[in-house]
Design an enzyme around this catalytic site. Structure first.
Site, PDB file in Angstrom:
ATOM      1  N   HIS A  39       0.783  -1.165  -0.159  1.00  0.00           N
ATOM      2  CA  HIS A  39       0.061   0.103  -0.041  1.00  0.00           C
ATOM      3  C   HIS A  39       1.020   1.196  -0.011  1.00  0.00           C
ATOM      4  O   HIS A  39       0.831   2.264  -0.767  1.00  0.00           O
ATOM      5  CB  HIS A  39      -0.898  -0.004   1.381  1.00  0.00           C
ATOM      6  N   GLU A  40       1.625   1.235   0.956  1.00  0.00           N
ATOM      7  CA  GLU A  40       2.694   2.518   1.063  1.00  0.00           C
ATOM      8  C   GLU A  40       3.344   2.677  -0.199  1.00  0.00           C
ATOM      9  O   GLU A  40       3.601   3.757  -0.498  1.00  0.00           O
ATOM     10  CB  GLU A  40       3.503   2.503   2.339  1.00  0.00           C
ATOM     11  N   HIS A  46       1.743   4.343  -2.793  1.00  0.00           N
ATOM     12  CA  HIS A  46       1.862   5.883  -2.596  1.00  0.00           C
ATOM     13  C   HIS A  46       3.161   6.494  -3.188  1.00  0.00           C
ATOM     14  O   HIS A  46       3.406   7.524  -3.953  1.00  0.00           O
ATOM     15  CB  HIS A  46       1.637   6.229  -1.248  1.00  0.00           C
ATOM     16  N   HIS A  76       3.315   6.781  -6.829  1.00  0.00           N
ATOM     17  CA  HIS A  76       2.650   8.078  -7.140  1.00  0.00           C
ATOM     18  C   HIS A  76       3.503   9.112  -7.196  1.00  0.00           C
ATOM     19  O   HIS A  76       3.431  10.129  -7.954  1.00  0.00           O
ATOM     20  CB  HIS A  76       1.412   8.258  -6.358  1.00  0.00           C
TER      21      HIS A  76
HETATM   22 ZN   LIG Z   1      -2.731   5.255   2.219  1.00  0.00          ZN
END
Ligand SMILES: [Zn+2]
Length: 675
Positions: free
Chosen positions: A464-465, A468, A471
């Protein structure tokens, strides 16, 4: 005397020289950098030349570089490696920074110049990036109260300063409560706990300086303890402490702070001409209005509650068979759910764990990024703020595009949770800068000399991290203001939640989930069970989440409650909250909503993004491969590289050809077939 925070950072990629910075450098550096930025802003506002896009909007956007450096270096250490001194500095800095931002956004001359440009925008012949920056700047000024004058402007300034102070106090109280509580365990209390929980409890005991193992409120210890400990009395005690964070009375109690924050937010929204804070807040989100948020949450709530109630009955029966009478309580849920998981999926977390080595999971995240986007990761030896941090140079076709830093282990000085932050964001102006991106997690640190092992949840957090981080790292925009994760709040979780899907691609686990002792890949049967179990207990997880999201929304959509705790009870009662489930984050420790403004009336965003991530991953499935190069290229072109340079729904439609509905999400959570 020079200050390392203000000097040119000449180390690799302009990283902060953490080894040269001492805590005593922060305050003077902040003062100097603030003065510098004030002078820059004053010069822009007082420019005798008529306003142009370059001499006003762009000049403002590229100002404050020294301040950016000081602030980013400080908040990196304040969040991940705090000390009493750093906490003191944070209490000092937060209102100062809020006041500074308020001073800029209430600068009448500056706003007049931006307004004039805004009114003439049709004639300015701006390109799309410039046009977007002008739009966002103007909107930002208006929303922060630049159009207010006199008493109203004064009041707005006061409110902002006070909110910043309250947000910091909320966070620090929570951290204090999390640190203060621990429960010593005897050797007999360890019975039934798997090895990794025992190890973590021993390490925790050592950290707390007690003679023997202990349970603390670190999520990576309390959660498995509740899951595995057969001792109902201990579970109840630990759970009570976990649920009471921020509501223990005394100096660290957050309830009154929450009330005041809600009241001030409402006043702020009304000063700006909105009915309430939710309306103000959601105006700039992809969702757009409280009604659309409520519609989404309620569409999910009913099937989730139905599923949770079915599960509750089942778990209660298991408990009775266990010889425990009465109702299933909140401290029983995880324990019996774990038993059920074993019975139904025969998936033993403890047996799974040796296959999930931290280092291999990092490799897996990197490998997927390599196959999807051609990224390569090379370890980088640079001084960082803590010996547990690791850095990599990220390159593509020989060109370095980012620095990635992983800080994975829990420690007392780190706030709880997991997050991604950029010490520097990608931008092309005033000069090209590559992003420096951090992933910070709270995985249990292994005893010395042993490799770190993760739970499946931990591995998911890691992915998940890292989503990010992608991105940020793949960002390719002109202006920092729209770089990387600087997007609508309800769009920002799309890349992160989407990336979690690659952990569930069978070939990824086959390759990277290898046994810590034997190096053998995870057995096929276990792999299948892991994937099957991904939907396990979704009724519970959806209910605890949606309840929090709805309480957050109702706090802000209407008059602020005189007693937030009473309001919380009322919302849960109206919803018919299942008895054995509590909110994922209750008000006194709801940091998303009260530590700052970020997720206030925005906790729903995770689910909004999940609607998209479920739908977006389907694009790969439809193409026949999780690594389909064309879909990956579209994902990068229209979403990961674009930051906030266009509206979220426009970007999504370009990627997918349409907007998504809630069906893919219900299907993804296995909630589409609830009777
Ligand atoms: Zn998040």
């Amino acid at each position: 005397m020079t200050n390392p925070l203000l000097d040119d950072w000449t180390g690799p990629h302009g990283l902060a020289p953490f080894d040269a910075i001492s805590d005593e450098d922060f305050a003077p550096a902040l003062e100097t950098a603030l003065t510098l930025h004030k002078a820059e802003v004053a010069a822009i506002a007082a420019n005798p030349d008529a306003p142009t896009f370059e001499n006003t909007v762009e000049a403002l956007e590229t100002s404050g570089k020294a301040l950016d450096k000081v602030v980013s270096a400080f908040f990196a250490v304040a969040g991940a490696d705090s000390t009493p001194r750093r906490e003191e500095l944070q209490r000092e800095f937060s209102p100062k920074l809020a006041a500074h931002a308020a001073e800029i956004s209430s600068n009448v001359d500056l706003f007049a110049r931006i307004s004039e440009l805004w009114n003439r925008r049709e004639d300015l012949e701006l390109n799309a990036d410039q046009d977007r920056l002008l739009y966002l700047s103007h909107r930002g000024f208006v929303r922060s109260g630049a159009a207010l004058v006199g008493e109203q402007a004064e009041r707005m300034k006061e409110i902002k300063g006070r909110l910043a102070t309250l947000g910091t106090a909320f966070t620090q109280n929570l951290l204090a409560d999390e640190r203060a509580w621990f429960m010593e365990l005897s050797e007999a209390d360890l019975e039934g706990l798997p090895g990794f929980v025992v190890d973590a409890a021993r390490a925790a005991g050592e950290e707390k300086g007690v003679d023997g193992p202990a349970v603390t409120l670190s999520r990576s210890l309390i959660t498995p303890f509740l899951q595995f400990s057969p001792r109902r009395d201990l579970r109840e005690k630990a759970f009570a402490a976990w649920a009471a964070r921020g509501a223990n009375g005394g100096k660290t109690d957050n309830r009154e702070i929450a009330r005041e924050i809600l009241e001030l937010r409402q006043e702020r929204a009304q000063l700006l001409g909105y009915d309430n804070f939710a309306e103000y807040k959601l105006e700039t989100e992809m969702a757009g209005s409280p009604e659309r948020v409520r519609e989404l949450l309620m569409a999910v709530w009913e099937p989730a509650k139905a599923q949770a109630l079915k599960d509750q009955a089942l778990l209660e029966e298991m408990m009775h068979e266990d010889g425990v009478n009465g109702d299933l309580e909140a401290w029983d849920w995880r324990y019996y759910a774990e038993k059920r998981r074993k019975a139904e999926h025969d998936l033993d977390e403890a047996a799974l764990k040796p296959y999930l080595q931290l280092d291999r999971m990092i490799e897996a995240a990197f490998d997927c990024a390599n196959r999807l986007f051609g990224l390569e990761f090379t370890p980088l030896d640079v001084p960082l703020y803590h010996p547990d941090c690791r850095a990599w140079e990220v390159s593509r076709r020989g060109e370095v595009i980012a620095v990635f830093i992983g800080d994975y282990f829990a420690r007392g000085s780190k706030r709880s949770g997991a997050w991604c932050s950029a010490m520097r964001q990608q931008a092309k102006l005033p000069e090209t800068q590559i992003p420096i991106v951090f992933n910070v997690c709270n995985f249990a640190k292994p005893p010395k000399g042993q490799p770190a092992l993760l739970s499946y949840d931990d591995a998911r957090t890691l992915f998940h991290e890292f989503g990010h981080a992608l991105h940020q790292m793949l960002s390719d925009v002109t202006y920092e203001r729209v770089s990387g994760t600087s997007v609508a709040r309800d769009f920002v979780e799309l890349p992160s939640q989407l990336y979690e899907h690659w952990l569930e691609v069978p070939e990824v686990l086959q390759k990277f989930a290898t046994h810590v002792d034997t190096g053998e890949p995870m057995p096929q049967a276990m792999l299948e069970k892991v994937l099957e179990a991904a939907n396990f207990d979704q009724g519970f997880q959806t209910v605890e989440y949606v309840a929090s999201a709805l309480v957050d929304l109702e706090f802000h959509d209407g008059a602020p409650p005189a007693d937030p705790m009473a309001k919380q009870r009322e919302v849960l009662e109206t919803l018919g909250m299942p008895k054995a489930i509590i909110m994922r984050h209750a008000t006194p420790h709801f940091a998303h909503v009260f530590s700052g403004d970020g997720y206030s009336s925005g906790y729903y965003s995770y689910m909004w993004s999940e609607v998209m991530d479920a739908d977006a991953f389907e694009a790969f499935e439809e193409a026949g491969s999780a690594f389909d190069p064309e879909v990956a290229a579209r994902l990068e072109e229209f979403i990961l590289s674009k930051g906030g340079s266009e509206e979220a729904d426009v970007l999504y439609e370009k990627f997918r050809g349409r907007l998504p509905g809630v069906e893919a999400l219900l299907k993804g959570r296995g909630l589409d077939k609830v009777a």
